[in-house]
Design a protein around this motif. Structure first.
Motif, short mmCIF file in Angstrom:
data_model
loop_
_atom_site.label_atom_id
_atom_site.label_comp_id
_atom_site.label_asym_id
_atom_site.label_seq_id
_atom_site.Cartn_x
_atom_site.Cartn_y
_atom_site.Cartn_z
N ASP A 131 5.79 4.56 4.93
CA ASP A 131 6.68 3.52 5.47
C ASP A 131 6.61 2.23 4.63
OD1 ASP A 131 4.03 3.35 6.54
OD2 ASP A 131 4.73 1.96 8.09
N HIS A 132 5.83 2.27 3.54
CA HIS A 132 5.79 1.12 2.61
C HIS A 132 6.17 1.50 1.17
CE1 HIS A 132 3.92 -1.65 5.53
NE2 HIS A 132 3.59 -0.50 6.08
N HIS A 149 0.85 -1.19 0.00
CA HIS A 149 0.00 0.00 0.00
C HIS A 149 0.89 1.24 0.00
CE1 HIS A 149 0.84 -0.59 4.26
NE2 HIS A 149 0.36 0.60 4.56
N HIS A 182 -7.17 -1.45 6.73
CA HIS A 182 -6.00 -0.92 7.44
C HIS A 182 -6.22 0.56 7.73
CE1 HIS A 182 -2.02 0.48 8.36
NE2 HIS A 182 -1.81 1.01 7.19
N ASP A 207 -0.35 -4.37 5.87
CA ASP A 207 -0.95 -3.81 7.08
C ASP A 207 -2.45 -4.08 7.04
OD1 ASP A 207 1.54 -2.87 7.65
OD2 ASP A 207 1.02 -0.74 7.54
N HIS A 242 1.26 3.98 2.00
CA HIS A 242 1.78 4.77 3.12
C HIS A 242 3.30 4.92 2.97
CE1 HIS A 242 -1.86 4.10 6.00
NE2 HIS A 242 -1.91 5.29 5.41
ZN LIG Z 1 0.13 1.55 6.51
#
Ligand SMILES: [Zn+2]
Length: 229
Positions: free
Chosen positions: A62-63, A58, A128, A151, A60
């Protein structure tokens, strides 16, 4: 088949790096997720040139926060290596739009391909973060299957989707985990994950191991050096 993690932390657990892994399956090295700490770590470990496919759960930060940098780097320094971003069809345009913010025309720098048949997506939309497209993925080789949750706040849903795939053989689940009951709107609460420990081997990631409660029975990826780069 093999999985090794580049990082095992959540968005704020910078000591452990953003959760990301390289899964070797059917002779291909698949980078799963490329958060803001991941590109520097790949460079330090000399792993960039080993990657065959890039796969994202996804969008975000941090991904996917260093995904654009990785694509630029591959384009400029390894132009002979074609490293496609692989994604479910439904997710490809969203990835392109996301990358176009920094690359303007991302199709000039990389290609997008459908998932190969040994990777099955689990669509976890809205499970998520509100209205957000998210995925888990199942990697299969011979009679072994690695489930990577991405997540998700709903362990039950993920397990039921895995069951629907009627997989033969050995299944191992890598699942995001939180030790904070307030965070279970976004991530799997450890007590909910524990309910499935009698059915599957489960390894937790996307957490700070220092916060792990004494009663937690979920083994963490970060506690097993064999699972780490
Ligand atoms: Zn996330």
């Amino acid at each position: 088949m093999n999985i090794r993690f580049i990082g095992t932390g959540g968005a704020f657990d910078i000591d452990y790096g953003n959760s990301s892994a390289i899964i070797t399956c059917q002779g291909k090295n698949i980078l799963i997720d490329c958060g803001h700490t991941v590109f520097p770590k790949l460079m330090q470990l000399n792993l960039v040139q080993t990657i065959d496919y890039i796969l994202i759960t996804h969008l975000h930060d941090d991904h996917a926060g260093s995904l654009s940098t990785l694509i630029f780097y591959l384009y400029f320094f390894f132009p002979q290596r074609k490293v496609p971003v692989i994604a479910p069809q439904k997710f490809q345009q969203e990835l392109i739009n996301f990358l176009n913010f920094s690359q303007k025309n991302t199709l000039q720098f990389t290609t997008f391909e459908d998932l190969p048949d040994f990777i099955q997506p689990i669509d976890t939309f809205n499970r998520h973060y509100p209205d957000m497209q998210t995925y888990g993925y199942v990697f299969s080789e011979s009679n072994k299957h690695i489930v990577y949750s991405g997540d998700i706040n709903d362990v039950h849903f993920l397990v039921e989707e895995v069951k629907k795939l009627n997989l033969d053989g050995e299944i191992i689940i890598f699942h995001d985990v939180t030790f904070n009951e307030l965070a279970k709107i976004s991530h799997a609460y450890y007590k909910d994950l524990e309910l499935y420990l009698h059915e599957y081997p489960i390894w937790g990631y996307h957490c700070n191991p220092k916060m792990k409660p004494k009663d937690c029975k979920i083994p963490l990826v970060v506690e097993n050096p064999n699972l780490l780069f």
